[in-house]
Design an enzyme around this catalytic site. Structure first.
Site, short mmCIF file in Angstrom:
data_model
loop_
_atom_site.label_atom_id
_atom_site.label_comp_id
_atom_site.label_asym_id
_atom_site.label_seq_id
_atom_site.Cartn_x
_atom_site.Cartn_y
_atom_site.Cartn_z
CB THR A 1 19.50 20.74 6.90
OG1 THR A 1 18.47 21.59 7.52
CG2 THR A 1 20.78 20.97 7.49
CG ASN B 1 12.51 30.49 6.49
OD1 ASN B 1 13.42 30.96 5.75
ND2 ASN B 1 13.01 30.18 7.81
CD GLN C 1 8.44 27.44 4.68
OE1 GLN C 1 7.30 27.13 4.37
NE2 GLN C 1 9.06 26.90 5.65
N GLY D 1 10.36 17.00 3.33
CA GLY D 1 9.07 16.59 3.33
C GLY D 1 7.87 17.02 4.29
CG HIS D 2 9.11 18.63 8.31
ND1 HIS D 2 9.00 20.02 8.97
CD2 HIS D 2 10.54 18.70 7.67
CE1 HIS D 2 10.24 20.56 9.03
NE2 HIS D 2 11.19 19.98 8.45
CB THR E 1 19.79 0.90 5.12
OG1 THR E 1 20.88 0.33 5.15
CG2 THR E 1 18.32 0.26 4.57
CB CYS F 1 15.90 27.22 12.63
SG CYS F 1 14.88 25.80 11.52
N1 PLP Z 1 15.00 26.00 4.38
C1 PLP Z 1 13.85 26.66 4.63
C2 PLP Z 1 13.54 27.72 3.68
C3 PLP Z 1 13.16 26.04 5.68
O1 PLP Z 1 12.04 26.98 6.05
C4 PLP Z 1 13.51 25.09 6.58
C5 PLP Z 1 12.80 24.77 7.72
O2 PLP Z 1 12.38 25.43 8.31
C6 PLP Z 1 14.77 24.46 5.99
C7 PLP Z 1 15.45 24.89 4.78
C8 PLP Z 1 15.24 23.23 6.81
O3 PLP Z 1 14.34 22.09 6.62
P1 PLP Z 1 14.87 20.84 7.61
O4 PLP Z 1 14.98 21.25 9.15
O5 PLP Z 1 13.53 19.86 7.37
O6 PLP Z 1 16.08 20.38 7.02
#
Ligand code: PLP
Length: 416
Positions: free
Chosen positions: A83, A170, A208, A229-230, A266, A353
């Site tokens: 994001t 996603n 993704q 990263g996650h 930092t 989300c």
């Molecule tokens: N873009 C896509 C295609 C995603 O699937 C996601 C997370 O669901 C994001 C952006 C946002 O990732 P983050 O919440 O780690 O910023």
């Protein structure tokens, strides 16, 4: 009355099929991170040995990310998540262009994106429109979520400065033709640069895609790429932005001179180390996992589509290996998630989300689904921990879960 034998929910069982929402940290990644929480806890801006140790670790991680993207070391900025990367890419570029224009000949920068981007892109674009800093075209997609390359070409105007198209959606897993779009822009830019020295930049949200698809920025022809990263076994709270050399972005977070003055604050050394390690592991495992996960995904699809009133959302072929998504007639996505959870299965309805949001998914709406169809959306997303036995279990219990919900849901046509 038919007496069908039912499977009871198994509270002790836990099947995680929500890898598109987030992934667990890989043990090797965690091990690489741990020393940077205590014995190597220096601030990378300091000149003493603790500081230089942290600096070296950050730059090593940067090299790993650069290598995975076919980029150079200086082209990687560490951020807190996709994001943030997306915000920096869009707002930073628009601000640079607005600053470069003389007040007399000022034209509003124009962005082209799609109506199925993640909210990080859509809301950023809306914000820029609201401020009056940019005009945005949100292109439609077909019923599988695919964008047509010639539509992009038609939408380009003399003021177009940025095209932002996600690599993999996603919610439904559609893979966009990023390389083809990159080629189109290359030929347009070659002409434009000689005529009026203007160029169109290309951003892709590869959040993704990174685990399963080739993300070489030169092959794809992208100028900006966002990652988090996650989604590939690094922790939550760390991301990266690739910025092609020579592109100036006005930084969106003011303060110190970190990240070559492009992102103040930092550096989060352990998480940066984790991101570098995770991308290296992901790249090394890409071929192995891709075929295994694709096979399991196809089993899920085959199993779910045997239940009457189910439809696949997204394309059959051009879909990411880890995403199997559906709409199921006569059920509410939320209800199915709760009941699946009782059987120990974690899935999702649309994107994490938008979960809890009663509005129909903007992605499914853009693909032509009616609100009542979108409400029955279900997404299973697989990962490297997914086993054949887990998939068999899900396929076994799902007809029963759907049946139970349909039994209690008001029938279509019932008076309200
Ligand atoms: N873009 C896509 C295609 C995603 O699937 C996601 C997370 O669901 C994001 C952006 C946002 O990732 P983050 O919440 O780690 O910023």
């Amino acid at each position: 009355m038919e007496n069908k034998k039912r499977t009871s929910p198994e509270p002790s069982r836990r099947v995680y099929l929500d890898y598109a929402a987030t992934t667990p940290v890989d043990p090797g990644v965690l091990a690489a991170m741990l020393p940077y929480f205590n014995e190597k806890a220096g601030n990378a801006s300091e000149v003493h040995s603790f500081g230089t140790e942290a600096r070296v670790a950050i730059e090593e991680a940067r090299s790993k990310v650069a290598e995975a993207l076919g980029a150079s070391h200086k082209e990687i900025i560490f951020t807190s998540c996709a994001t943030e990367s997306i915000n920096l890419a869009h707002k930073g570029l628009v601000e640079t262009i607005n600053n470069q224009q003389s007040t007399i000949n000022k034209t509003k920068p124009h962005i082209i994106t799609t109506s199925i981007e993640h909210k990080a892109v859509i809301e950023t674009c809306k914000h820029l429109e609201k401020l009056g800093w940019a005009e945005v075209t949100y292109l439609p997609v077909d019923s599988t979520g695919l964008i047509a390359v010639d539509q992009i070409e038609k939408a380009i105007r003399p003021e177009t400065v940025l095209i932002s198209i996600m690599y993999v959606n996603n919610e439904v897993g559609t893979i966009q033709p990023i390389e083809q779009i990159g080629q189109l822009l290359k030929s347009i830019n070659n002409k434009q640069l000689t005529i009026n020295n203007r160029r169109i930049y290309f951003h892709t949200d590869a959040t993704q895609a990174i685990q399963y698809l080739d993300c070489d920025v030169n092959r794809l022809g992208v100028d900006l790429m966002s990652l988090t990263g996650h989604k590939f076994h690094a922790p939550k709270g760390i991301g990266a932005l690739y910025v092609r050399q020579g592109i100036k972005l006005v930084r969106q977070q003011d303060g110190g001179g970190q990240e070559s003055n492009r992102r103040a604050g930092t550096e989060n050394v352990p998480y940066i180390v984790g991101l570098g390690e995770a991308i290296k592991v992901a790249q090394a495992q890409i071929t192995n996992h891709k075929s295994q996960i694709t096979r399991l995904r196809d089993r899920v699809i085959e199993g779910v589509l045997k239940i009457h009133g189910t439809r696949l959302t997204g394309p059959k072929d051009k879909r990411a290996p880890h995403i199997a998504s559906f709409v199921i007639e006569g059920v509410e996505g939320e209800a199915i998630l709760l009941l699946l959870n009782e059987y120990g299965v974690a899935a999702s309805t649309g994107s994490a989300c938008t979960a809890g949001d009663l509005n129909p998914s903007h992605v499914l709406t853009a693909m032509g689904f009616k609100p009542e169809e979108s409400h029955g959306s279900l997404r299973f997303s697989l990962g490297k921990g997914t086993t054949e036995e887990e998939i068999d279990y899900v396929i076994k219990i799902l007809p029963e879960v759907v049946g139970k919900i349909r039994e209690i849901a008001p029938k279509l046509g019932d008076s309200v």
